[in-house]
Design a protein around this motif. Structure first.
Motif, PDB file in Angstrom:
ATOM      1  N   CYS A 137      -3.836  -3.619   5.243  1.00 19.76           N
ATOM      2  CA  CYS A 137      -3.814  -4.124   3.866  1.00 19.76           C
ATOM      3  C   CYS A 137      -4.060  -5.630   3.834  1.00 19.76           C
ATOM      4  N   LEU A 172      -4.960  -4.006  -1.854  1.00 21.60           N
ATOM      5  CA  LEU A 172      -4.285  -2.841  -1.281  1.00 21.60           C
ATOM      6  C   LEU A 172      -2.813  -3.158  -1.074  1.00 21.60           C
ATOM      7  N   THR A 188       3.049  -7.153   0.015  1.00 21.27           N
ATOM      8  CA  THR A 188       2.180  -6.083   0.489  1.00 21.27           C
ATOM      9  C   THR A 188       2.892  -4.739   0.377  1.00 21.27           C
ATOM     10  N   SER A 193       1.152  -1.179   0.215  1.00 23.83           N
ATOM     11  CA  SER A 193       1.669  -0.157   1.119  1.00 23.83           C
ATOM     12  C   SER A 193       3.082   0.260   0.730  1.00 23.83           C
TER      13      SER A 193
END
Length: 134
Positions: free
Chosen positions: A8, A23, A59, A25
């Protein structure tokens, strides 16, 4: 989980798309993999560390996929799944992240635990793979 964060971050650090796509997670242990919790390696501490790292730059946006799956007890016993689920709910509380829950044929155990631990699940979440009845 660490490899997913790296992926990511690599994607997000590359040329930014015109639409600003990024992106994210989730980090957790699927119920059929909960046997990893009962090994000598402290997987929960490792998850804690990965979560702290992933939360630091946003993230990681949720904890999971965690929960119970009684259709696949050949991968992990009910007893170990119950322990793993509660330990991950503790992480949900610690990091105040949404949950990405898994529930399959749990005879009410999933609902019972989520109800008992509701005070720890303050950021909400998503339940998938739901089977059974309320």
């Amino acid at each position: 989980a660490k490899q997913t964060l790296d992926f990511c971050r690599s994607f997000n650090g590359a040329k930014v798309t015109s639409d600003g796509m990024r992106l994210y997670s989730t980090v957790g242990i699927h119920p059929t993999r909960c046997n990893e919790i009962s090994t000598e390696v402290d997987i929960i501490s490792q998850l804690d560390s990965i979560l702290a790292d992933g939360v630091s730059d946003k993230t990681v946006v949720a904890i999971g996929e965690c929960g119970l799956d009684y259709d696949r007890l050949n991968f992990c016993s009910k007893e170990v799944q119950l322990v793993g689920f509660r330990k991950q709910i503790d992480l949900i509380s610690k990091f105040n992240l949404p949950a990405f829950f898994h529930n399959r044929n749990t005879d009410g155990d999933f609902l019972k635990i989520v109800t008992e631990e509701r005070h720890k699940i303050t950021a909400g979440g998503v339940v998938h793979s739901f089977t059974g009845s309320m």
